[in-house]
Design a protein around this motif. Structure first.
Motif, PDB file in Angstrom:
ATOM      1  N   MET A  99       0.803  -1.212   0.000  1.00 32.66           N
ATOM      2  CA  MET A  99       0.000   0.000   0.000  1.00 32.66           C
ATOM      3  C   MET A  99       0.838   1.265   0.000  1.00 32.66           C
ATOM      4  O   MET A  99       0.364   2.326  -0.383  1.00 32.66           O
ATOM      5  N   HIS A 100       2.083   1.170   0.488  1.00 32.57           N
ATOM      6  CA  HIS A 100       2.939   2.347   0.611  1.00 32.57           C
ATOM      7  C   HIS A 100       4.305   2.059  -0.013  1.00 32.57           C
ATOM      8  O   HIS A 100       4.821   0.943   0.082  1.00 32.57           O
ATOM      9  N   ALA A 101       4.883   3.084  -0.601  1.00 33.02           N
ATOM     10  CA  ALA A 101       6.197   2.911  -1.224  1.00 33.02           C
ATOM     11  C   ALA A 101       7.270   2.559  -0.207  1.00 33.02           C
ATOM     12  O   ALA A 101       8.236   1.859  -0.525  1.00 33.02           O
ATOM     13  N   ASP A 102       7.119   3.041   1.030  1.00 36.69           N
ATOM     14  CA  ASP A 102       8.141   2.824   2.061  1.00 36.69           C
ATOM     15  C   ASP A 102       7.738   1.740   3.058  1.00 36.69           C
ATOM     16  O   ASP A 102       8.256   1.682   4.176  1.00 36.69           O
ATOM     17  N   GLU A 103       6.836   0.845   2.661  1.00 42.08           N
ATOM     18  CA  GLU A 103       6.327  -0.176   3.570  1.00 42.08           C
ATOM     19  C   GLU A 103       7.366  -1.266   3.818  1.00 42.08           C
ATOM     20  O   GLU A 103       8.035  -1.734   2.892  1.00 42.08           O
ATOM     21  N   ARG A 104       7.492  -1.698   5.087  1.00 42.86           N
ATOM     22  CA  ARG A 104       8.413  -2.773   5.449  1.00 42.86           C
ATOM     23  C   ARG A 104       7.799  -4.128   5.139  1.00 42.86           C
ATOM     24  O   ARG A 104       6.587  -4.322   5.226  1.00 42.86           O
ATOM     25  N   ARG A 142       7.213   4.247   8.573  1.00 47.37           N
ATOM     26  CA  ARG A 142       7.898   5.047   9.585  1.00 47.37           C
ATOM     27  C   ARG A 142       6.945   5.997  10.315  1.00 47.37           C
ATOM     28  O   ARG A 142       7.086   6.236  11.513  1.00 47.37           O
ATOM     29  N   SER A 143       5.982   6.563   9.603  1.00 44.51           N
ATOM     30  CA  SER A 143       5.102   7.555  10.233  1.00 44.51           C
ATOM     31  C   SER A 143       4.241   6.953  11.339  1.00 44.51           C
ATOM     32  O   SER A 143       3.698   7.694  12.172  1.00 44.51           O
ATOM     33  N   ALA A 144       4.115   5.623  11.379  1.00 44.92           N
ATOM     34  CA  ALA A 144       3.316   4.978  12.425  1.00 44.92           C
ATOM     35  C   ALA A 144       4.135   4.621  13.658  1.00 44.92           C
ATOM     36  O   ALA A 144       3.567   4.205  14.678  1.00 44.92           O
ATOM     37  N   ALA A 173      -3.431  15.531  18.641  1.00 47.49           N
ATOM     38  CA  ALA A 173      -3.874  14.420  17.800  1.00 47.49           C
ATOM     39  C   ALA A 173      -3.270  14.525  16.408  1.00 47.49           C
ATOM     40  O   ALA A 173      -2.876  15.602  15.951  1.00 47.49           O
ATOM     41  N   ASP A 174      -3.204  13.376  15.711  1.00 48.58           N
ATOM     42  CA  ASP A 174      -2.749  13.383  14.322  1.00 48.58           C
ATOM     43  C   ASP A 174      -3.770  14.042  13.408  1.00 48.58           C
ATOM     44  O   ASP A 174      -3.447  14.451  12.294  1.00 48.58           O
ATOM     45  N   ARG A 175      -5.021  14.092  13.858  1.00 47.32           N
ATOM     46  CA  ARG A 175      -6.084  14.814  13.176  1.00 47.32           C
ATOM     47  C   ARG A 175      -6.721  15.747  14.197  1.00 47.32           C
ATOM     48  O   ARG A 175      -6.306  15.802  15.336  1.00 47.32           O
ATOM     49  N   GLY A 194      -3.979   5.051  16.770  1.00 48.05           N
ATOM     50  CA  GLY A 194      -2.809   5.712  16.220  1.00 48.05           C
ATOM     51  C   GLY A 194      -2.951   7.209  16.060  1.00 48.05           C
ATOM     52  O   GLY A 194      -1.958   7.945  16.114  1.00 48.05           O
ATOM     53  N   CYS A 195      -4.172   7.690  15.843  1.00 49.40           N
ATOM     54  CA  CYS A 195      -4.407   9.136  15.690  1.00 49.40           C
ATOM     55  C   CYS A 195      -4.753   9.812  17.008  1.00 49.40           C
ATOM     56  O   CYS A 195      -5.035  11.014  17.040  1.00 49.40           O
TER      57      CYS A 195
END
Length: 294
Positions: free
Chosen positions: A1-6, A56-58, A141-143, A213-214
């Motif tokens: 789903m993400h370009a930088d996903e592990r 990384r953002s998580a 919050a993230d939002r 997470g948010c």
């Protein structure tokens, strides 16, 4: 789903658990199917779950959840994740990760809720309780920021969706939300990502809220997004009445639901079909309401 996903698999999870939590090293491990985007989830034995950031953002959410979820849980009427252990980077996996108590249940789905009125009421009770917890010391919050701060990415998403949705209609609906008065009070605790995938139903009743997470302090309107991503029009009225939401907060909540859906749709339309389908549903619900009000 993400370009930088592990890359994460059961073999890696077994190695991490066996090395850092040897008391659980012999328990069976199996992946848990999920439409979640930021974390990979594995069931560990019968009563535990392993949750690892994909991106990384998580990563910052690991420490936040371990710090705050145990403090918030006693004040809430529904179960939330209970951290049992925090793992460290190892075996090529670069970030901290968590072991939680397993929560039984299934995600609710549109049109398949046994008692919609009861679910709407229990949701409202949970949100009211969360918003009423003492905010002292809580993180942002993230939002939950003012909607105008989401204007640029929301309009960029609308441009990306030219030819696939009614972009004129959603632009008008978005601009209506932007005109709503901002939240006049102090920030409150918000979940920030209330959606079908972050709720659990057990024995026909709403039993738990997951994925914080948010989590943090922000505009309470952000937690109203569930009114459009899960609840039908009749349930929406029950939900709003139970929360006693004023017109400005309701309008901002609709704006939040629309913005989130618009940004999700072009990003996930190929990689996460269920999330993209829900985004389309939200857009349709908001457009219907906007046209009726016009």
């Amino acid at each position: 789903m993400h370009a930088d996903e592990r890359d994460i698999d059961a073999v890696l999870v077994r190695r991490l658990v066996a090395e850092q939590f040897p008391e659980w090293g012999d328990l069976p491990i199996k992946p848990v199917p999920s439409a979640g985007t930021d974390n990979a989830l594995y069931r560990l034995g019968e009563d535990k779950a392993v949750r690892l950031p994909r991106i990384r953002s998580a990563v910052k959410d690991v420490a936040k959840e371990h710090q705050w979820l145990p403090r918030l849980a006693p004040h809430l009427p529904l179960a939330i994740p209970q951290p049992l252990g925090k793992g460290e980077p190892a075996h090529g996996y670069p970030w901290p990760w968590s072991v939680y108590r397993w929560l039984d249940g299934e995600n609710p789905s549109l049109g398949r809720i046994a008692d919609p009125s009861a679910l709407a009421t229990r949701l409202a009770q949970f949100i009211a309780a969360l918003h009423g917890i003492d905010p002292a010391g809580g993180p942002a919050a993230d939002r939950g920021e003012p909607l105008e701060e989401r204007d640029a990415p929301t309009r960029a998403a609308i441009d990306a969706l030219q030819g696939t949705i009614d972009t004129g209609g959603v632009t008008a609906a978005w601009e209506t939300a932007l005109r709503a008065p901002i939240w006049p009070g102090a920030p409150v605790w918000i979940h920030g990502d209330l959606s079908p995938g972050n709720l659990l139903i057990a024995d026909g009743q709403l039993s738990a809220v997951i994925d914080f997470g948010c989590l943090g302090l922000g505009d309470p309107a952000c937690d109203l997004i569930i009114a459009w991503n899960l609840l039908g029009a009749d349930m929406r009225s029950t939900f709003r009445a139970a929360l006693d939401v004023d017109d400005a907060t309701w309008e901002r909540g609709r704006g939040w639901a629309l913005s989130v859906a618009l940004i999700q749709l072009p990003y996930y339309h190929r990689t996460n079909p269920s999330l993209a389908a829900n985004a389309r549903h939200v857009i349709g619900q908001v457009l219907t309401e906007h046209r009726r009000a016009a």
